[in-house]
Design an enzyme around this catalytic site. Structure first.
Site, short mmCIF file in Angstrom:
data_model
loop_
_atom_site.label_atom_id
_atom_site.label_comp_id
_atom_site.label_asym_id
_atom_site.label_seq_id
_atom_site.Cartn_x
_atom_site.Cartn_y
_atom_site.Cartn_z
N LYS A 22 -18.16 9.14 -34.71
CA LYS A 22 -17.17 8.78 -33.69
C LYS A 22 -15.73 8.85 -34.23
CE LYS A 22 -20.42 5.87 -31.07
NZ LYS A 22 -20.66 4.54 -30.44
N TYR A 53 -21.81 9.63 -21.64
CA TYR A 53 -22.15 8.21 -21.57
C TYR A 53 -22.40 7.75 -20.13
CZ TYR A 53 -21.51 6.87 -26.50
OH TYR A 53 -21.66 6.70 -27.86
N PHE A 101 -17.74 -2.19 -20.23
CA PHE A 101 -17.00 -1.56 -21.33
C PHE A 101 -16.86 -0.05 -21.16
CE2 PHE A 101 -21.48 -2.03 -22.83
CZ PHE A 101 -21.80 -0.69 -23.06
N ARG A 121 -31.62 5.46 -36.07
CA ARG A 121 -31.18 4.16 -35.53
C ARG A 121 -31.20 3.10 -36.65
NH1 ARG A 121 -28.94 4.07 -30.39
NH2 ARG A 121 -29.61 1.90 -30.30
N THR A 153 -25.62 -2.25 -33.05
CA THR A 153 -24.40 -1.84 -32.33
C THR A 153 -23.18 -2.63 -32.83
OG1 THR A 153 -25.81 -1.49 -30.40
CG2 THR A 153 -23.44 -1.49 -30.03
N ARG A 195 -23.09 1.19 -39.91
CA ARG A 195 -22.20 0.29 -39.18
C ARG A 195 -21.80 -0.91 -40.01
NH1 ARG A 195 -25.33 1.26 -33.43
NH2 ARG A 195 -23.92 2.83 -32.59
N ASN A 243 -17.68 1.81 -33.64
CA ASN A 243 -18.79 1.54 -34.56
C ASN A 243 -19.33 2.80 -35.23
OD1 ASN A 243 -20.10 2.60 -32.38
ND2 ASN A 243 -21.36 0.80 -31.93
N HIS A 280 -23.00 7.38 -33.14
CA HIS A 280 -23.94 7.32 -32.02
C HIS A 280 -25.25 7.93 -32.48
CE1 HIS A 280 -25.89 8.05 -28.15
NE2 HIS A 280 -26.18 9.26 -28.63
N GLU A 336 -29.44 15.03 -25.07
CA GLU A 336 -28.15 14.96 -25.79
C GLU A 336 -27.96 16.16 -26.72
OE1 GLU A 336 -27.98 10.07 -25.66
OE2 GLU A 336 -28.10 11.08 -27.61
P1 RTP Z 1 -24.76 4.49 -29.17
O1 RTP Z 1 -25.32 4.72 -27.77
O2 RTP Z 1 -23.30 4.89 -29.27
O3 RTP Z 1 -25.60 5.11 -30.23
O4 RTP Z 1 -24.77 2.93 -29.48
P2 RTP Z 1 -25.90 1.85 -29.19
O5 RTP Z 1 -27.10 2.52 -28.57
O6 RTP Z 1 -26.09 1.05 -30.42
O7 RTP Z 1 -25.17 0.95 -28.12
P3 RTP Z 1 -25.09 1.07 -26.52
O8 RTP Z 1 -25.52 -0.23 -25.94
O9 RTP Z 1 -25.81 2.32 -26.06
O10 RTP Z 1 -23.55 1.22 -26.27
C1 RTP Z 1 -22.89 2.47 -26.39
C2 RTP Z 1 -21.58 2.29 -27.11
O11 RTP Z 1 -20.67 1.58 -26.27
C3 RTP Z 1 -19.80 0.80 -27.09
N1 RTP Z 1 -19.94 -0.60 -26.74
N2 RTP Z 1 -18.93 -1.40 -26.54
N3 RTP Z 1 -17.30 -3.64 -25.98
C4 RTP Z 1 -18.62 -3.78 -25.96
O12 RTP Z 1 -19.16 -4.84 -25.73
C5 RTP Z 1 -19.43 -2.61 -26.24
N4 RTP Z 1 -20.74 -2.57 -26.23
C6 RTP Z 1 -21.07 -1.29 -26.55
C7 RTP Z 1 -20.18 1.05 -28.53
O13 RTP Z 1 -19.41 2.14 -29.04
C8 RTP Z 1 -21.63 1.44 -28.38
O14 RTP Z 1 -22.09 2.15 -29.51
MG MG Z 2 -26.99 3.83 -26.93
#
Ligand code: RTP
Ligand code: MG
Length: 140
Positions: A11, A51, A59, A87, A93, A104, A114, A117, A128
Site C-alpha cells: 500500500k 474495495y 471507513f 494473511r 488489520t 503490519r 497498514n 493487502h 483480485e
Molecule cells: P485488506 O483487505 O486490505 O487485506 O485488509 P484486511 O482484510 O485485514 O481488513 P479489511 O477489514 O478487509 O479492511 C480493508 C482495509 O480498510 C482499512 N480499514 N480501515 N479505519 C478503520 O477502522 C479501518 N478498518 C479497515 C485498512 O486499510 C484495511 O486493511
Molecule cells: Mg480484507
C-alpha cells in the site's frame, strides 16, 4: 497442501517509505514466490472498484483516499496454502493487534495505513488477481 495463488498489494504508506524490498523479503523468506509484479498509481474509480465489498463501511471514503495517495505494488504470490499463509505473514488489520514479526507489526502506521493487502479467500484471490493481471503477465 495445495499450491495456491493470492493477490498482494503493497500500500502507499509502504511504497512512500521504501519498504517494498523489506516486505518482499518476508514473502520470499516464508516460501512464497512473487510470480507477477506491477507498480501503479490507482485512480479513484479503480480503488472504489477494488474495495467495492467495503462500500457501505464507514471507513470506505478514507480507505479510497489513502489507496490513491501514492503508488502501490500489486503482486501475485504463489506457494503452499498461499492465501492463508500470506494473511499470517501480514498480521492483524490493526497493527496494535498484529503478532510480532508480521509485516503490519513491523511496518504499519495505523489500522488504515497498514502497509499490505491480501486476498482473504480463493474466490477473492481469483477475482483480485484478474483485476490487476492478464494471464500473460504471470510467470510461475
Ligand atoms: P485488506 O483487505 O486490505 O487485506 O485488509 P484486511 O482484510 O485485514 O481488513 P479489511 O477489514 O478487509 O479492511 C480493508 C482495509 O480498510 C482499512 N480499514 N480501515 N479505519 C478503520 O477502522 C479501518 N478498518 C479497515 C485498512 O486499510 C484495511 O486493511
Ligand atoms: Mg480484507
Amino acid at each position: 497442501m495445495a499450491i495456491e495463488r493470492t493477490l498482494s498489494i503493497i500500500k502507499p504508506d509502504a511504497t512512500r517509505r521504501n519498504l517494498t524490498g523489506k516486505i518482499n523479503d518476508k514473502f520470499e523468506t516464508a516460501g512464497l514466490s512473487i510470480i507477477a509484479t506491477r507498480r501503479l498509481q490507482l485512480t479513484k474509480a479503480q480503488a472504489e472498484a477494488f474495495y467495492a465489498v467495503h462500500s457501505h463501511r464507514p471507513f470506505f471514503g478514507d480507505l479510497v483516499s489513502f489507496m490513491i495517495s501514492g503508488p502501490v505494488v500489486a503482486q501475485v504470490l504463489e506457494g503452499e496454502n498461499a492465501i492463508m499463509q500470506n494473511r499470517d505473514i501480514m498480521g492483524a488489520t490493526d497493527p496494535k493487534k498484529a503478532d510480532a514479526g508480521t509485516i503490519r507489526a513491523d511496518f504499519a502506521e495505523s489500522i488504515e495505513a497498514n502497509s499490505v493487502h491480501g486476498s482473504d479467500s480463493p474466490e477473492a484471490a481469483a477475482q483480485e488477481i484478474s483485476f490487476f493481471f492478464a494471464g500473460i503477465d504471470i510467470t510461475a
